[in-house]
Design a protein around this motif. Structure first.
Motif, PDB file in Angstrom:
ATOM      1  N   LEU A 170      -0.580  14.131  34.394  1.00  0.00           N
ATOM      2  CA  LEU A 170       0.601  14.718  35.027  1.00  0.00           C
ATOM      3  C   LEU A 170       1.837  14.523  34.170  1.00  0.00           C
ATOM      4  O   LEU A 170       2.717  15.366  34.144  1.00  0.00           O
ATOM      5  N   GLY A 171       1.922  13.411  33.450  1.00  0.00           N
ATOM      6  CA  GLY A 171       3.114  13.120  32.690  1.00  0.00           C
ATOM      7  C   GLY A 171       3.030  13.536  31.232  1.00  0.00           C
ATOM      8  O   GLY A 171       3.910  13.225  30.449  1.00  0.00           O
ATOM      9  N   ALA A 172       1.974  14.231  30.846  1.00  0.00           N
ATOM     10  CA  ALA A 172       1.818  14.612  29.444  1.00  0.00           C
ATOM     11  C   ALA A 172       2.820  15.704  29.089  1.00  0.00           C
ATOM     12  O   ALA A 172       2.898  16.733  29.741  1.00  0.00           O
ATOM     13  N   VAL A 173       3.595  15.467  28.046  1.00  0.00           N
ATOM     14  CA  VAL A 173       4.593  16.419  27.597  1.00  0.00           C
ATOM     15  C   VAL A 173       4.237  16.859  26.191  1.00  0.00           C
ATOM     16  O   VAL A 173       3.938  16.032  25.334  1.00  0.00           O
ATOM     17  N   LYS A 174       4.248  18.154  25.982  1.00  0.00           N
ATOM     18  CA  LYS A 174       3.938  18.694  24.673  1.00  0.00           C
ATOM     19  C   LYS A 174       5.079  18.365  23.712  1.00  0.00           C
ATOM     20  O   LYS A 174       6.244  18.590  24.038  1.00  0.00           O
ATOM     21  N   PRO A 175       4.773  17.832  22.535  1.00  0.00           N
ATOM     22  CA  PRO A 175       5.859  17.482  21.608  1.00  0.00           C
ATOM     23  C   PRO A 175       6.566  18.723  21.080  1.00  0.00           C
ATOM     24  O   PRO A 175       5.960  19.764  20.875  1.00  0.00           O
ATOM     25  N   ARG A 176       7.869  18.601  20.864  1.00  0.00           N
ATOM     26  CA  ARG A 176       8.683  19.716  20.398  1.00  0.00           C
ATOM     27  C   ARG A 176       8.435  19.942  18.915  1.00  0.00           C
ATOM     28  O   ARG A 176       8.342  19.007  18.137  1.00  0.00           O
TER      29      ARG A 176
END
Length: 78
Positions: free
Chosen positions: A29-35
């Protein structure tokens, strides 16, 4: 909420997490794709207007410049 209720709630949450991991339903749920900062590099952006030396484009450009000059003219002072 009392300490007893808090511990009970924590055990319920742990059991739910264990059930999810056993059934193979793991969701991050907390996985954020790196910019991608390379995509924001100004050297990789489009640069300037690439105009063709076409007679229609030259006329449009001249007409636009004339209109801008006429808008800047103070007609009331003359």
């Amino acid at each position: 909420m009392s300490l007893k209720q808090t511990l009970k709630k924590a055990k319920q949450i742990e059991r739910q997490l264990d059930k999810q991991t056993e059934s193979g339903a793991q969701h991050s749920l907390g996985a954020v794709k790196p910019r991608n900062y390379l995509a924001l590099d100004p050297l990789l952006r489009k640069g300037g207007i690439h105009e063709k030396e076409d007679i229609d484009i030259v006329r449009k450009k001249r007409r636009r410049e004339t209109k801008q000059q006429l808008r800047k003219t103070d007609w009331l002072s003359e």
